[in-house]
Design a protein around this motif. Structure first.
Motif, PDB file in Angstrom:
ATOM      1  N   VAL A 336       2.851 -17.726  -5.736  1.00 58.82           N
ATOM      2  CA  VAL A 336       2.500 -19.058  -5.237  1.00 58.82           C
ATOM      3  C   VAL A 336       2.922 -20.104  -6.263  1.00 58.82           C
ATOM      4  N   SER A 337       3.612 -21.129  -5.800  1.00 56.21           N
ATOM      5  CA  SER A 337       4.057 -22.180  -6.704  1.00 56.21           C
ATOM      6  C   SER A 337       2.858 -22.869  -7.340  1.00 56.21           C
ATOM      7  N   PRO A 338       2.880 -23.129  -8.662  1.00 54.09           N
ATOM      8  CA  PRO A 338       1.751 -23.820  -9.301  1.00 54.09           C
ATOM      9  C   PRO A 338       1.514 -25.201  -8.699  1.00 54.09           C
ATOM     10  N   GLN A 339       2.559 -25.813  -8.115  1.00 52.87           N
ATOM     11  CA  GLN A 339       2.392 -27.118  -7.485  1.00 52.87           C
ATOM     12  C   GLN A 339       1.456 -27.072  -6.287  1.00 52.87           C
ATOM     13  N   GLN A 340       1.156 -25.868  -5.794  1.00 54.65           N
ATOM     14  CA  GLN A 340       0.269 -25.714  -4.640  1.00 54.65           C
ATOM     15  C   GLN A 340      -1.160 -25.333  -5.027  1.00 54.65           C
ATOM     16  N   VAL A 341      -1.449 -25.242  -6.333  1.00 56.79           N
ATOM     17  CA  VAL A 341      -2.738 -24.742  -6.802  1.00 56.79           C
ATOM     18  C   VAL A 341      -3.546 -25.877  -7.438  1.00 56.79           C
ATOM     19  N   SER A 342      -4.751 -26.140  -6.892  1.00 57.45           N
ATOM     20  CA  SER A 342      -5.657 -27.157  -7.440  1.00 57.45           C
ATOM     21  C   SER A 342      -6.603 -26.503  -8.442  1.00 57.45           C
ATOM     22  N   VAL A 343      -6.816 -27.165  -9.580  1.00 54.00           N
ATOM     23  CA  VAL A 343      -7.594 -26.557 -10.666  1.00 54.00           C
ATOM     24  C   VAL A 343      -8.541 -27.578 -11.300  1.00 54.00           C
ATOM     25  N   ARG A 363      -1.192 -28.703 -16.311  1.00 56.37           N
ATOM     26  CA  ARG A 363      -0.485 -29.758 -15.585  1.00 56.37           C
ATOM     27  C   ARG A 363       0.998 -29.770 -15.947  1.00 56.37           C
ATOM     28  N   ALA A 364       1.315 -29.469 -17.218  1.00 57.15           N
ATOM     29  CA  ALA A 364       2.702 -29.473 -17.670  1.00 57.15           C
ATOM     30  C   ALA A 364       3.527 -28.387 -16.998  1.00 57.15           C
ATOM     31  N   THR A 365       2.903 -27.278 -16.608  1.00 57.17           N
ATOM     32  CA  THR A 365       3.647 -26.206 -15.942  1.00 57.17           C
ATOM     33  C   THR A 365       3.583 -26.316 -14.426  1.00 57.17           C
ATOM     34  N   GLY A 366       2.923 -27.400 -13.921  1.00 58.75           N
ATOM     35  CA  GLY A 366       3.001 -27.672 -12.490  1.00 58.75           C
ATOM     36  C   GLY A 366       1.701 -27.629 -11.718  1.00 58.75           C
TER      37      GLY A 366
END
Length: 456
Positions: A336-343, A363-366
């Motif tokens: 799963v792309s990190p851009q799709q993961v809320s943390v 955030r720096a890795t997406g």
């Protein structure tokens, strides 16, 4: 899918090896009159446009290979795959645009090759153009839909694809999750695999791996094409006369091309593309509308997005790059792309500023962090020793991506937590490990360069 081999002709042919070798290739290619009696064609743009189609021809495949790679049944004599390959005017870039075979298309007026019946313009799926009118109608239909003038036509089948991969010594493919397809027999574990011709054919043919169907298959075809280019340009094929001869000879029995694609064109193209590499290639699929269209008697079709597809083909005509220029994304491959993961990040170690450091690193890795890290009450007195990723089991694939970015963390299921994952940073935290997904497409046209999708 077999158009990989067609592009191999363009990339490998005439790389300065010798006129006699290329002349042999030229005389061995079967010719088709793809541009017969064509009128009212689009204006020529800059660069060269090659229409690559893959058919399901399998006459020369052995019975053993048919059983092993699930290639039984009768061929439909239709196009499984259609791609436009645009070679830039300066010969420094190749842009590959996949056209879904189930795209809604208005087939121009023509005479059916089988029944000899004359048809008026009528709606159908794009791959029906080949079945009804062969290469000529296919070219006319694509030009009508894209307003891009096609300069050359190349057609390949199963046999040429398999043999080309084998002569190259196999092609390396990476996957972030297991891939299985009962129809083709594909069965890949997570990780890196060196595929032979038959295995590669299973990979590019599979469309029941997930719910993405043909769209997911096209992404895998593009990824494989990038890997093939990487193998061809890094293995010395273009500069080794023996390897070059062996590869080109495998193409002769299955490739068909228009009459204008001859020795001179191959020599010019090959010399210009000596420095070709995965970073010189870019891949995308024509943008689609959210909903398709049902055609009576035909079924569901895919509709192209009117504005986005128009912009895409305008960029091709104007010889502009499709993918954004940026440094190749590096990192561990995840599903799963990190851009799709809320943390949400919480400081569980009581170390001043730790929450901000973890949040910024993710955030720096997406990852889509909340940017408001919190402190766990009492953490200074009772610090968390090991970093925790807390997640709702419904988002387990996203949690695996996040855990990959935090080596050594503990994964903790919290039913009902929701879509936002939580990181409780412990005293063991050192740094965030960069991660990337296979298909984190970016840019206006969702295009990526070849070096972004091959194995790291």
């Amino acid at each position: 899918m077999r158009v990989v081999t067609g592009l191999s002709v363009a990339v490998l042919a005439a790389a300065g090896i010798g006129h006699s070798v290329v002349t042999g290739l030229d005389t061995g290619i079967r010719r088709v009159d793809a541009f017969r009696d064509m009128k009212n064609r689009p204006e020529s743009g800059n660069g060269m446009n090659v229409l690559l189609v893959g058919t399901d021809g399998r006459d020369k495949i052995t019975p053993e290979e048919k059983r092993k790679y699930r290639l039984g049944g009768s061929p439909c004599h239709c196009t499984d795959t259609v791609m436009i390959v645009h070679i830039s005017e300066d010969r420094n870039r190749a842009s590959v645009v996949s056209l879904p075979r189930d795209s809604y298309a208005d087939l121009p007026a023509h005479t059916d090759l089988t029944t000899r019946k004359k048809h008026r313009e009528h709606p159908n799926k794009l791959n029906a153009a080949y079945a009804e009118g062969g290469p000529n109608l296919t070219v006319r239909t694509v030009e009508h839909m894209t307003k891009v003038k096609i300069d050359h036509y190349l057609e390949v089948d199963f046999v040429s694809f398999m043999k080309t991969v084998d002569v190259l010594g196999g092609v390396e493919i990476c996957t972030a999750r297991p891939l299985k397809d009962s129809h083709t027999g594909l069965s890949l574990a997570e990780g890196t695999h060196l595929m032979n011709g038959g295995e590669a054919l299973q990979y590019v043919r599979s469309r029941y791996v997930d719910g993405a169907s043909d769209l997911g298959r096209m992404q895998r075809q593009q990824r494989f094409l990038a890997a093939l280019i990487a193998k061809a340009t890094s293995s010395g094929v273009l500069l080794n006369p023996v390897k070059f001869r062996d590869v080109t000879q495998t193409l002769l029995g299955s490739v068909r091309a228009d009459k204008g694609f001859g020795t001179g064109e191959m020599l010019d193209l090959g010399r210009a593309m000596r420095g070709f590499s995965p970073s010189s290639s870019e891949f995308t699929t024509v943008p689609l509308s959210p909903t398709g269209q049902v055609v009576p008697g035909i079924g569901s079709t895919l509709k192209w997005h009117p504005e986005k597809s128009r912009k895409l083909f305008t960029a091709l005509r104007e010889d502009r790059p499709l993918a954004p220029h940026r440094v190749k994304a590096k990192g561990v491959l995840v599903d799963v792309s990190p851009q799709q993961v809320s943390v949400q990040v919480d400081n569980g170690a009581g170390v001043p500023g730790l929450g901000q450091r973890v949040d910024a690193g993710l955030r720096a890795t997406g990852f889509r962090t909340t940017r408001t890290p919190a402190d766990v009450p009492g953490a200074a007195a009772r610090p968390v020793q090991r970093t925790v990723v807390a997640f709702d089991p419904r988002w387990d694939r996203s949690a695996k991506t996040l855990a990959t970015a935090l080596p050594g963390c503990e994964m903790r299921q919290v039913p009902g937590q929701g879509a936002t994952l939580k990181v409780i940073a412990g005293k063991d935290f050192k740094a965030v490990r960069p991660v990337r997904a296979e298909d984190s497409y970016q840019g206006e046209f969702g295009a990526v360069t070849g070096d972004q999708v091959v194995c790291p």
